[in-house]
Design a protein around this motif. Structure first.
Motif, PDB file in Angstrom:
ATOM      1  N   SER A   1       0.823  -1.212   0.000  1.00  0.00           N
ATOM      2  CA  SER A   1       0.000   0.000   0.000  1.00  0.00           C
ATOM      3  C   SER A   1       0.858   1.262   0.000  1.00  0.00           C
ATOM      4  O   SER A   1       0.464   2.278  -0.557  1.00  0.00           O
ATOM      5  N   SER A   2       2.050   1.211   0.579  1.00  0.00           N
ATOM      6  CA  SER A   2       2.922   2.396   0.568  1.00  0.00           C
ATOM      7  C   SER A   2       3.428   2.687  -0.846  1.00  0.00           C
ATOM      8  O   SER A   2       3.504   3.850  -1.247  1.00  0.00           O
ATOM      9  N   TRP A   3       3.767   1.628  -1.615  1.00  0.00           N
ATOM     10  CA  TRP A   3       4.194   1.828  -3.011  1.00  0.00           C
ATOM     11  C   TRP A   3       3.039   2.361  -3.845  1.00  0.00           C
ATOM     12  O   TRP A   3       3.212   3.234  -4.688  1.00  0.00           O
ATOM     13  N   LYS A   4       1.848   1.803  -3.624  1.00  0.00           N
ATOM     14  CA  LYS A   4       0.669   2.266  -4.359  1.00  0.00           C
ATOM     15  C   LYS A   4       0.448   3.758  -4.127  1.00  0.00           C
ATOM     16  O   LYS A   4       0.263   4.522  -5.066  1.00  0.00           O
ATOM     17  N   LYS A   5       0.479   4.158  -2.858  1.00  0.00           N
ATOM     18  CA  LYS A   5       0.234   5.556  -2.511  1.00  0.00           C
ATOM     19  C   LYS A   5       1.256   6.471  -3.176  1.00  0.00           C
ATOM     20  O   LYS A   5       0.906   7.510  -3.744  1.00  0.00           O
ATOM     21  N   GLU A   6       2.529   6.076  -3.131  1.00  0.00           N
ATOM     22  CA  GLU A   6       3.589   6.911  -3.704  1.00  0.00           C
ATOM     23  C   GLU A   6       3.434   7.060  -5.217  1.00  0.00           C
ATOM     24  O   GLU A   6       3.543   8.166  -5.758  1.00  0.00           O
TER      25      GLU A   6
ATOM     26  N   LEU B   1       0.647   6.562  -7.051  1.00  0.00           N
ATOM     27  CA  LEU B   1      -0.585   7.290  -7.359  1.00  0.00           C
ATOM     28  C   LEU B   1      -0.394   8.790  -7.194  1.00  0.00           C
ATOM     29  O   LEU B   1      -0.899   9.581  -7.996  1.00  0.00           O
ATOM     30  N   GLN B   2       0.362   9.201  -6.179  1.00  0.00           N
ATOM     31  CA  GLN B   2       0.643  10.624  -5.984  1.00  0.00           C
ATOM     32  C   GLN B   2       1.546  11.159  -7.086  1.00  0.00           C
ATOM     33  O   GLN B   2       1.361  12.281  -7.557  1.00  0.00           O
TER      34      GLN B   2
ATOM     35  N   GLN C   1      -6.047   7.859 -10.052  1.00  0.00           N
ATOM     36  CA  GLN C   1      -6.745   7.010  -9.098  1.00  0.00           C
ATOM     37  C   GLN C   1      -6.412   5.555  -9.365  1.00  0.00           C
ATOM     38  O   GLN C   1      -6.053   5.180 -10.492  1.00  0.00           O
ATOM     39  N   GLU C   2      -6.554   4.745  -8.340  1.00  0.00           N
ATOM     40  CA  GLU C   2      -6.339   3.302  -8.496  1.00  0.00           C
ATOM     41  C   GLU C   2      -7.590   2.664  -9.076  1.00  0.00           C
ATOM     42  O   GLU C   2      -8.710   2.999  -8.681  1.00  0.00           O
TER      43      GLU C   2
END
Length: 155
Positions: free
Chosen positions: A123-128, A130-131, A136-137
């Motif tokens: 989830s940390s990689w996804k957040k980074e 996506l930002q 959006q995912e």
């Protein structure tokens, strides 16, 4: 270029043609050359992705054990890009897209674009990522042209 730059229009007003004028903003929608020009120009994006792969800035991916490796799939005026969920690859991909946009004049419609992550992505990689992309995912149940995008493993 003459097919594009020499176009002139006239509009009927009360069945009377107006004076002819030239469009001032690109190709009109429905122009038969539009799709061919899009495909011609988008080939440059494929080339940029292949060059980044050759320079080890991006790695192509396997969709399954028996599939060929890919970095992109393009059809009509839609593009799917494939990359590992790593900050360095995401940064390289974003740099390639910015170069392509500045050269072609095309750009991503971020409100219509999504990123899909494999189930193993943290989830940390996804957040980074996506930002970084300001997207959006893609989630289970999202639809494209009325069809589910993610069908699940059994389909």
């Amino acid at each position: 270029m003459q097919c594009i730059t020499t176009v002139r229009f006239s509009i009927l007003v009360n069945s009377i043609p107006t004076t002819r004028f030239s469009p001032s903003r690109g190709l009109r929608q429905g122009n038969p050359l539009l799709l061919y020009l899009f495909l011609f120009v988008s080939h440059a994006l494929s080339y940029l992705l292949l060059a980044a792969k050759a320079e080890d800035r991006l790695q192509d991916l396997w969709i399954s054990h028996f599939s060929p490796t890919i970095t992109d799939i393009m059809f009509a005026n839609y593009t799917l890009l494939f990359a590992r969920a790593l900050r360095c690859e995401a940064s390289h991909l974003l740099h390639i897209l910015k170069d392509y946009f500045s050269a072609s004049g095309q750009c991503i419609n971020f409100s219509k674009s999504h990123i899909y992550f494999s189930w193993m992505t943290s989830s940390s990689w996804k957040k980074e990522i996506l930002q970084l992309f300001h997207m959006q995912e893609m989630r289970q149940g999202d639809k494209y042209l009325g069809l589910l995008v993610i069908l699940g493993r059994s389909k």
